[in-house]
Every structure is written in structure tokens, then in C-alpha cells.
Scaffold this motif. Structure first.
Motif, PDB file in Angstrom:
ATOM      1  N   LEU A   1      20.987  -8.909   0.033  1.00 48.25           N
ATOM      2  CA  LEU A   1      21.987  -9.125  -1.006  1.00 48.25           C
ATOM      3  C   LEU A   1      22.899 -10.308  -0.701  1.00 48.25           C
ATOM      4  O   LEU A   1      23.417 -10.947  -1.611  1.00 48.25           O
TER       5      LEU A   1
ATOM      6  N   GLY B   1      23.408  -5.212   2.465  1.00 43.00           N
ATOM      7  CA  GLY B   1      22.611  -4.495   1.490  1.00 43.00           C
ATOM      8  C   GLY B   1      21.320  -5.215   1.168  1.00 43.00           C
ATOM      9  O   GLY B   1      21.161  -6.417   1.448  1.00 43.00           O
ATOM     10  N   ASN B   2      20.386  -4.470   0.574  1.00 42.61           N
ATOM     11  CA  ASN B   2      19.093  -5.030   0.183  1.00 42.61           C
ATOM     12  C   ASN B   2      18.845  -4.759  -1.294  1.00 42.61           C
ATOM     13  O   ASN B   2      19.353  -3.780  -1.859  1.00 42.61           O
ATOM     14  N   LEU B   3      18.022  -5.619  -1.900  1.00 46.77           N
ATOM     15  CA  LEU B   3      17.760  -5.542  -3.338  1.00 46.77           C
ATOM     16  C   LEU B   3      16.260  -5.497  -3.605  1.00 46.77           C
ATOM     17  O   LEU B   3      15.496  -6.270  -3.024  1.00 46.77           O
TER      18      LEU B   3
ATOM     19  N   ILE C   1      19.341  -1.168  -5.522  1.00 48.92           N
ATOM     20  CA  ILE C   1      20.169  -1.737  -4.458  1.00 48.92           C
ATOM     21  C   ILE C   1      20.402  -0.665  -3.415  1.00 48.92           C
ATOM     22  O   ILE C   1      20.830   0.458  -3.729  1.00 48.92           O
TER      23      ILE C   1
ATOM     24  N   VAL D   1      24.590  -1.167  -0.241  1.00 47.98           N
ATOM     25  CA  VAL D   1      25.418  -2.302  -0.591  1.00 47.98           C
ATOM     26  C   VAL D   1      26.775  -2.174   0.089  1.00 47.98           C
ATOM     27  O   VAL D   1      27.367  -1.088   0.168  1.00 47.98           O
TER      28      VAL D   1
ATOM     29  N   GLU E   1      25.960   4.600  -7.180  1.00 45.62           N
ATOM     30  CA  GLU E   1      25.302   4.848  -5.905  1.00 45.62           C
ATOM     31  C   GLU E   1      25.098   6.339  -5.697  1.00 45.62           C
ATOM     32  O   GLU E   1      26.031   7.145  -5.835  1.00 45.62           O
TER      33      GLU E   1
ATOM     34  N   THR F   1      21.867   4.565  -2.647  1.00 44.35           N
ATOM     35  CA  THR F   1      20.948   3.747  -3.459  1.00 44.35           C
ATOM     36  C   THR F   1      21.434   3.691  -4.898  1.00 44.35           C
ATOM     37  O   THR F   1      21.822   4.708  -5.478  1.00 44.35           O
TER      38      THR F   1
END
Length: 814
Positions: free
Chosen positions: A509, A527-529, A550, A553, A577, A582
Motif C-alpha cells: 500500500l 498494508g497490502n492490496l 486491503i 492497513v 475492516e 481485512t
């Protein structure tokens, strides 16, 4: 036999020898004294007859050697420029050829010839261009030739040249109509064993060997106002006649370090031309500038190799073969980073065809395979939001549009409604181990992301209507993420017809921090997307699905002095979330790509902005959108009642289920009422409830109070009872005596009953509170664990909408 020592014989021999010497001297003197003047006078008279000036400085004749040498020869139109001039012209004829009735030249030498090829504009006739100067000269020659006797058989004249040499030549090309003015200098030409007859002596064409040394070449191409330049250019080859109807030409062209070797056969009967061309290491850099771009492009590397077969006939022109372009690099002029590069591009078994049938021209391109190794593409959006490729290659809005910043003004082109005259058919296109460098300078700070190890395959690429190409792509994004895509698209108009599924996994992210900082006013620290995108368009109607996932985050600090609309990311994260940290949101868009205002990315961003904004201002509306339940108005109560319709009841229950998985958020339900409309409807509800109860009808709890049917005798009886209760029995008796029995009286009693019921503010607030309590109960119905996370707050007045009275909530972070 008389002895040679005989005095008489010696005497006569001396006399004959002396006479021969005298005759020779006289002939030689007369030849040098009178012939040059005669030739000069004859040339001048013939030139005057043609309307041209033919003159020279000096002429030297050698009759025994059949040699003519002329200095300073020039040909000029009277009152005009010189068509040609020579420093020296040397011609040697061959006795052996003349004896046989042929014209044979041992050698022809031209020193420093200057040739002018010119087309002037006739200003007296409205700037109409004249013909070329040499066309006019040839026409003048033909006009002054003696008439041919059609009954007299014409025996073809054999002509041959053993050696033809040109040194230090200059060619000036001038065309006033197109404002073309070019000079080719200095160059040399060498022709060997040239003849107009074949090996069997049949006059059928031209044969021989030649060598042109053109030196450096800088040629301005008319129409595009660009110069094609090479440091060293030479042309060599030969002419031959393999058969009576075939004229063969070998062309060996050298351009700097590269070669173009070709052999051409012209069928003099059918006028068909066939050739085999081999291209070896031709530099592509001089040709890059001719790409149709709005800004000049520069090539600093690249080599072209190809083997081609060319067939030019009356019906069609066909170019086929294989080609390879290696080590290509294309840059914008003035830029340091290449726009496009690749290690090699192989085009295998292609055929480009131009058909000329029925008076119309059509073209087609067929390729078996295209393979591009390690392509690299620089895609940049400037500070004005315009991509470099659109800026470079899009069509200008109009020719006379002002353009002060060097950027082309673009316009959207409507979809073509007619069949293209160009047919494209490629079996497969493969891009291997490529790179894409993306930069968005419109974002502050600038957004940059790279795609590496990019591979793409396109199968069945065609622009035929109704045909779709299969697409597959994959790559590494931002060093740790992955990208995959598959689907199909119609290359007749891929924007209007396609079905593409793309997925991005494990994108950091923080890579998108510039976008979040620019449009939301926050930084992302972790975080990752993941993205799953599915876009389908049929005949311009687009439906898109954007699943955004996501994980973990981490929201950072707010951007100081942020000037845009700050979005409530903290609230959004708390609401969206789940317990696994998530966020899983699906954004759907739809629209017509032919609309001038259409932008898929704009629609997606607008939808995301709406969701994030509604998280703070209308959470129910945001949740309804996220859960795909529709209902742009959120959750609404029925006017005048603490009742929700089944659709809104279902939303409330689903919202409860949704919040169970979002442990970081709390919700406060705020009961609402409309001071005007609710007051009117609450009076109606009280009146109709009384009527229906007195009529013996049992009302369903939680259901809206229905409108009573005044034609029903039971309802009429209930109406009178309710009227007597709220208005009074005396007033009722007066209305029954004064008004005739019927529908009109019943409607008037109903209206007076509603108008006579007073509704206080306290009743309206109680109504609002009951609405909040009912919503609270519905959200806890299947999820009692939410009891401590959902509260009922103070009521407040609102304005009712077309769907009813909107329920208000406040979302908080736990």
C-alpha cells in the motif's frame, strides 16, 4: 617487280607521301579551325530553335581517336536557370562498333556536372505550378524531331558504353509548390558495360554494371518537413536481360554500415515488377523522426534486418517476408529517458497487400508471429493529467487551434460506423520479459510504480468486426506484487467490445501513498492490496466490477496544509475492516464509453469517494452500496409511522451481520422526523387506525397502516365512530343532516377527521425515538452480541425524501 631502290620509284613515293602529309595537315588544320566553330554555331542555332541556350567554353576534337572533349558546357532555358552544366565532358567512340553500324562508346567522363531539377510556380496564372524543367526540355526536343515515315521499317539502333564515369556531381531539387529545396552533393557514378541489347544482340532493354558513390546524404522529405540523413551512401549493381520480355536490375545500396541488396525483374509486357530484397544492419535512427508524432522523436540505436519479396502488379502490390529490429531505443527530443526500447522484435511471415480493384484501394496486413524480447515502456502522466502517449500520438483538435505549450489538444473520436479499408490479421503477438515504468506527475508527491518481468500473449489479433483476440498477461508489480490478466477483446474497437479479468496480488500500500496523499489527505504506513477487476463492454456499454481487498492497513499522519477534500479514512477503515484486519469492497460501475465525458478510472474513483464520504455522513447508504443492496437513500421509515418496509428491514438485519465482523466500530442510531410531513401523516395514521379498529379490522404490528376503503359499510361505521371521538357527536350529527349520503360525504368526513387531530412536537419526537428503537431491535435480532456496540441517541428533525424519512446514524471508532 620494280626494285625499291629505283630512283623513279623513290621519287614518286616521296611525292605521294608528301601529298598525303599535306592533305593530312590541311584536313587537320581545317578540322581544328572550322569544325569547332561550325559545331558551336550549330549548337547555338539548334538551342535557339528549341528555346534554350546551348553553349560551351572550349571543344577539342580528335578525329582519328574519335574523341570529343568539351569544357564548360551548359544548357539553360532562355531567361531561366541552367538545367545542366559540366566542367568537362569527354567522349570516346569505338571504330569497331561504328563499322558494324552501332554506336559504341569506349568511355564517357563527366567532371563536376551540376544538374537542376526544378518546378516553378506560374504566378501570372494564380500560382499554378508548371511542369518539371526537364519535362519541358524533352517536350521541346520531341516537338522539333523530324516526322517519322510510318511505311518505313525502323531498325533498332544498338548502343553500348564500356565505361561511364561521373565525379564531383551536384543535384539541386527545387519545387516551389511544396517549398522543397534540396541539394545532393558531391556524388559519383560509375557504369560499366552498359548496352541496350542482350547477349544475343537483340535490342530489348538495358544491361550493364554501375556504381554510384553519393557521399553523405541529407534529404528534406516534402510534406513532413524532416530530413533523412546518412554519412555515406553508395549504390552499385548491374543490369541484365534474362529473357526477351524481362529486364533485370541488381541494386546494392550501402547506407553507412548497412546494406540493402535487391534484385528486380520487370516484365516489359505486363509491366509487373518482382523483387527480392535483403536488408542487413540498416540503422533505424534516421527513420525514427518520421513517426507521426506531435513532438519530434529521436532514435539513438536500432538495426533493421529483413528478407523480403516484393510483387507490384496492376491488380495489387504485395510485400512479404520476415523482419527483425534489434536494440531499438526511441526518445522524445530533449529527454534522457527512452520512451520505448527493446532487445529485438521479430516479425515472422508477414504479408502487406495493397489491392487496386474496381477503382477502390484497400490494404491488408497478415502476420504469422510477432515476438518482442525485453520491451521497456515509459508511461508518464504530466502535471496537467495528460499521458505522454496521448500527448504524442493523439489527433489534434483542429489545424488552427492555438497551442502555446507544445502539447497537442486532443478530441475523442466517435466509433466508426463503416467497415475499415485496412484489414489486420496477426496469429500471435508475444511480449517477453518486459518492463513498464509508470509515473504520474499530477500527484504530489509524484506517483511511480514499475512492472517487471512483464509477459503478454495476444492470439488471433484481427480488426474484422465480431472477431475477438485472446489476451493473457502477467508480471511483477512494485517488486513484490503480481499481476495477471486474461480475457478477450475485439481489435476492431477494443474500447467498445472486450471482456477482461485482471488480478493484482500483494501490492504494498505504501506504493500508492502519493495517490492517497493527493486525493485523501493521509499517509499510509503499511498494508497490502489485492485487486480483482472485471470489465465487460459490448457495443460501447461498459459494466465493470472492482473488488478491492486491503489487508493490515496502517493509517499514518494527515497531510499538512492539505487543500483538497479530506476523506474520513479512519472511520472508513473502522467500518470496513473485519476481524481479520481485512477490507473487502466491490465497486461496480456502468456507462457508455462513447460518451465524451466517460472515464472508467474517474467513475471508480468517484464511487470510492462517495463510499468514503458517506461513511461519515450517511453510513447506512455507504453500507448498502458496499453490500450491493442498492438503496441510494439508505434506510427510511414510513411517513407518520415507526415502521420500515421489508426492504429496509432486510438492510438493517444485514448491517447487523456486517458490524459483527467489524469489531473496531460502534454505531449510534439517531431517530428522525419530518416536522411537516410526519405531522400530516401521523394525524392520518391516528385517524385511519381508529377507523379500522372501530370497523372491526385487526391491524398487523410492524406493518404500515393501510388506507381504509370508504365504500365498505363497516369502514363507514368506523369513520362515524372515530369522527364522533375526535371531532364530536354534535358536529357529526350536523354533517349527517346537511350532507347527502354518498361517497363525497364520506371523503369529507375523512378529511375533517384528519385535520381535526392535533399532533404535538412531543408526539413527533416519540415517533422518532420509536423508529430508532425498532431499527436497534432489527440489527440485534440475529446478532445480540452487538448490544454494547449499538446505542440509541437523541432524535432530530430531518427532511423526508421520496423513499420516506431517512434514519440517521453516527459511526465511531471503538
Amino acid at each position: 617487280m620494280l626494285p625499291l631502290k629505283n630512283p623513279k620509284i623513290q621519287k614518286w613515293s616521296l611525292r605521294i607521301a608528301g601529298a598525303f602529309i599535306c592533305l593530312t595537315v590541311l584536313f587537320w588544320g581545317a578540322y581544328h579551325l572550322f569544325v569547332p566553330g561550325f559545331v558551336q554555331k550549330a549548337a547555338a542555332q539548334y538551342g535557339e530553335k528549341l528555346g534554350y541556350e546551348i553553349a560551351y567554353q572550349d571543344i577539342r576534337l580528335s578525329p582519328l581517336r574519335l574523341q570529343i572533349e568539351i569544357d564548360g558546357l551548359h544548357l539553360a532555358k532562355e531567361g531561366g536557370s541552367k538545367l545542366v552544366e559540366f566542367k568537362r565532358l569527354l567522349i570516346n567512340l569505338k571504330w569497331t562498333k561504328l563499322v558494324l553500324g552501332e554506336i559504341g562508346f569506349d568511355e564517357i567522363i563527366l567532371d563536376e556536372p551540376k544538374l537542376l531539377l526544378e518546378k516553378r510556380v506560374n504566378k501570372k496564372q494564380g500560382a499554378i505550378p508548371n511542369g518539371w524543367n526537364w519535362q519541358e526540355f524533352i517536350h521541346a526536343l520531341q516537338k522539333n524531331l523530324p516526322p517519322k515515315d510510318p511505311n518505313q521499317a525502323q531498325k533498332p539502333l544498338k548502343i553500348s558504353v564500356d565505361e561511364f564515369l561521373v565525379s564531383g556531381a551536384t543535384l539541386d531539387l527545387v519545387d516551389e509548390a511544396s517549398k522543397l529545396k534540396e541539394a545532393l552533393k558531391p556524388f559519383s557514378i560509375k557504369l560499366l558495360d552498359v548496352a541496350n541489347y542482350d547477349q544475343n544482340g537483340l535490342v530489348s532493354g538495358v544491361r550493364g554494371q554501375y556504381d554510384f558513390n553519393l557521399g553523405s546524404l541529407q534529404l528534406l522529405i516534402p510534406g513532413v518537413n524532416k530530413t533523412l540523413a546518412f554519412n555515406h551512401v553508395s549504390l552499385a549493381g548491374g543490369l541484365d536481360n534474362p529473357s526477351s520480355n524481362i529486364l533485370g536490375v541488381q541494386l546494392d545500396l550501402k547506407l553507412d554500415e548497412g546494406k540493402i541488396l535487391s534484385h528486380w525483374d520487370l516484365n516489359t509486357a505486363s509491366k509487373a515488377l518482382e523483387g527480392k530484397v535483403k536488408i542487413e544492419n540498416i540503422a533505424t535512427a534516421p527513420m525514427i523522426a518520421f513517426l507521426p508524432a506531435n513532438k519530434e522523436l529521436v532514435g539513438n540505436s536500432g538495426l533493421l534486418n529483413a528478407e523480403l519479396v516484393v510483387k507490384l502488379t496492376h491488380e495489387a502490390d504485395i510485400y512479404s517476408g520476415n523482419a527483425q529490429i534489434a536494440n531499438l531505443a526511441i526518445l522524445e527530443k530533449g529527454e534522457k529517458t527512452p520512451l520505448v526500447t527493446w532487445d529485438s522484435a521479430d516479425i515472422r511471415q508477414f504479408e502487406y497487400k495493397i489491392s487496386n480493384k474496381a477503382g477502390s484501394q484497400s490494404t491488408s496486413l497478415v502476420m504469422d508471429e510477432v515476438i518482442v524480447e525485453h520491451p521497456a515502456l515509459c508511461f508518464e502522466i504530466n502535471a496537467q493529467g495528460l499521458s505522454n502517449f496521448r500527448r504524442l500520438f493523439s489527433k489534434p483538435k483542429s489545424d488552427d487551434s492555438p497551442n502555446t505549450d507544445g502539447v497537442a489538444v486532443t478530441q475523442d473520436q466517435p466509433a466508426s460506423q463503416t467497415k475499415s479499408l485496412f484489414d489486420l490479421d496477426i496469429r500471435s503477438v508475444n511480449l517477453r520479459s518486459g518492463e513498464v515504468f509508470f509515473t504520474d506527475l499530477a500527484m504530489k508527491p509524484n506517483f511511480k510504480v514499475d512492472v517487471k518481468k512483464f509477459n503478454a500473449t495476444f492470439l488471433g489479433v484481427s480488426n474484422a468486426p465480431g472477431r475477438f483476440a485472446s489476451i493473457a498477461m502477467d508480471g511483477v508489480v512494485a517488486n513484490s506484487g503480481s499481476m495477471r490478466a486474461k480475457g478477450q477483446a475485439s481489435f476492431d474497437d477494443p474500447r467498445r467490445n472486450h471482456d477482461i479479468l485482471m488480478s493484482f496480488k500483494n501490492l504494498p500500500l505504501t506504493t500508492f501513498n502519493p495517490a492517497v496523499m493527493t486525493y485523501a489527505g493521509y499517509q499510509i504506513t503499511g498494508g497490502n492490496l489485492n485487486l480483482n477487476l472485471n470489465y465487460r463492454a459490448k457495443n460501447g456499454q461498459l459494466n465493470g466490477s472492482n473488488q478491492i481487498i486491503i489487508k493490515n492497513v496502517q493509517l499514518g499522519d494527515e497531510v499538512p496544509d492539505f487543500q483538497g477534500k479530506k476523506l474520513p479514512l479512519g472511520l472508513a477503515i473502522a467500518l470496513l475492516e473485519d476481524s481479520d484486519d481485512t477490507i473487502d469492497v466491490t465497486i461496480r460501475i456502468a456507462g457508455n464509453v462513447d460518451s465524451p465525458q466517460f472515464s472508467a478510472s474517474g467513475l471508480v474513483w468517484q464511487a470510492i469517494t462517495n463510499v468514503l464520504t458517506n461513511v461519515a455522513t450517511a453510513p447506512f447508504r455507504a453500507l448498502a452500496f458496499i453490500l450491493g443492496m442498492g438503496g441510494d437513500e439508505g434506510v427510511n421509515a414510513v411517513l407518520g409511522e415507526a415502521v420500515f418496509l421489508p426492504e429496509d428491514q432486510e438492510r438493517l438485519e444485514k448491517f447487523g451481520e456486517y458490524l459483527v465482523k467489524r469489531p473496531n466500530s460502534t454505531l449510534e442510531i439517531i431517530g428522525t422526523y419530518d416536522p411537516v410531513k410526519d405531522k400530516q401523516e401521523l394525524a392520518r395514521v391516528k385517524a385511519d387506525s381508529a377507523i379500522l379498529k372501530d370497523a372491526g379490522f385487526k391491524l398487523q404490528e410492524g406493518e404500515p397502516v393501510p388506507l381504509p376503503s370508504l365504500s365498505d359499510p363497516r369502514v363507514q361505521s368506523g369513520l362515524k365512530a372515530a369522527y364522533a371521538q375526535y371531532i364530536g357527536r354534535i358536529k357529526l350529527g350536523q354533517r349527517l343532516l346537511m350532507l347527502p349520503d354518498g361517497e363525497a360525504r364520506n371523503e369529507q368526513l375523512h378529511s375533517e377527521l384528519i385535520a381535526g387531530i392535533e399532533i404535538s412536537d412531543a408526539e413527533l419526537k416519540t415517533l422518532a425515538k420509536n423508529r430508532a428503537q425498532n431499527a436497534y431491535a432489527m440489527m440485534l435480532k440475529e446478532n445480540p452480541s452487538l448490544k454494547d456496540r449499538i446505542a440509541v441517541g437523541e432524535v432530530k428533525p430531518v427532511e423526508a425524501g421520496k423513499e420516506g424519512v431517512p434514519l440517521d446514524v453516527e459511526l465511531r471508532i471503538k
